[in-house]
Design a protein around this motif. Sequence first.
Motif, PDB file in Angstrom:
ATOM      1  N   ARG A 216      47.981  55.070 -37.722  1.00 14.23           N
ATOM      2  CA  ARG A 216      48.160  53.860 -36.931  1.00 14.23           C
ATOM      3  C   ARG A 216      48.508  52.692 -37.867  1.00 14.23           C
ATOM      4  O   ARG A 216      47.686  52.276 -38.682  1.00 14.23           O
ATOM      5  CB  ARG A 216      46.897  53.523 -36.144  1.00 14.23           C
TER       6      ARG A 216
ATOM      7  N   THR B 166      48.871  49.583 -37.119  1.00 13.55           N
ATOM      8  CA  THR B 166      48.050  48.402 -36.850  1.00 13.55           C
ATOM      9  C   THR B 166      46.695  48.477 -37.547  1.00 13.55           C
ATOM     10  O   THR B 166      46.105  47.449 -37.882  1.00 13.55           O
ATOM     11  CB  THR B 166      47.823  48.245 -35.339  1.00 13.55           C
ATOM     12  N   ARG B 167      46.216  49.672 -37.803  1.00 14.09           N
ATOM     13  CA  ARG B 167      44.908  49.847 -38.429  1.00 14.09           C
ATOM     14  C   ARG B 167      44.999  49.849 -39.953  1.00 14.09           C
ATOM     15  O   ARG B 167      44.056  49.422 -40.634  1.00 14.09           O
ATOM     16  CB  ARG B 167      44.287  51.163 -37.937  1.00 14.09           C
ATOM     17  N   SER B 168      46.118  50.307 -40.498  1.00 10.46           N
ATOM     18  CA  SER B 168      46.188  50.538 -41.946  1.00 10.46           C
ATOM     19  C   SER B 168      47.331  49.790 -42.627  1.00 10.46           C
ATOM     20  O   SER B 168      47.656  50.083 -43.772  1.00 10.46           O
ATOM     21  CB  SER B 168      46.345  52.041 -42.213  1.00 10.46           C
ATOM     22  N   ARG B 169      47.942  48.840 -41.942  1.00 12.08           N
ATOM     23  CA  ARG B 169      49.079  48.132 -42.524  1.00 12.08           C
ATOM     24  C   ARG B 169      48.672  47.344 -43.764  1.00 12.08           C
ATOM     25  O   ARG B 169      47.547  46.855 -43.889  1.00 12.08           O
ATOM     26  CB  ARG B 169      49.705  47.172 -41.513  1.00 12.08           C
TER      27      ARG B 169
ATOM     28  N   GLN C 227      48.028  48.348 -46.681  1.00 13.24           N
ATOM     29  CA  GLN C 227      47.143  49.033 -47.623  1.00 13.24           C
ATOM     30  C   GLN C 227      47.947  50.010 -48.479  1.00 13.24           C
ATOM     31  O   GLN C 227      48.802  50.735 -47.960  1.00 13.24           O
ATOM     32  CB  GLN C 227      46.053  49.803 -46.865  1.00 13.24           C
TER      33      GLN C 227
END
Length: 220
Positions: free
Chosen positions: A158, A160-163, A165
């Motif tokens: 996802r 949105t969850r891991s952008r 990084q």
Amino acid sequence: MSSNDAPPGAQQWVPPHSRSIAELKEAAAGCQGCELHEPATQTVFGRGAEDARIVFVGEQPGDIEDQHGLPFVGPAGRLLREAVDDAGINPAELYITNSVKHFRFELRGRRRIHQTPGPAHITACRPWLVAEFSLLKPEMVVVLGATAAKALLGPSFRVTRSRGQLLPWPASAQHPADFPVAEIQALATIHPSAVLRADDRDAAYRGLVEDLKVAAEAVG
């Protein structure tokens, strides 16, 4: 799409021992690995430096890209170029491609309206992406948007969850063995078209630039 009419996939069109991106591009022009080749104007292959330090992978060509045969030359591409500049990335050190090489759309009158590629299209086109990476030796892979993330990082990833990084590459890839490169890094962020659609475009743009700055700093 049922299993009975599943696309054959691009593999039979990929040269087995390609020596250059130009050779791959020429072969891809005749690809019929999925049904998207039928209504599309042409295959839109990747472009940029084969010795690129950073590889950008997006979703698919849009209407303008389909007409011109080049990735990221429409509004989203112009925004991406601005974001690359604002992040301090040298555009001469980039290679830009898409996870799906044909434009998927539906006709509404005379307008061709973008449709998101489905899992079958991503799977069918994946051999081209793997072939591109077999010739590229980047220091960083930047994944733009959900479709590219599904193609490279797997369906459960996802953005949105891991952008923003830093991820190990190819260890973070779906099927890491497809990408036999030295351990480098990858980073996922939103697709520039998402900035164009955002209610607060300025905030979305700043977020994209900040993510790209992380990638820029990682390669030094």
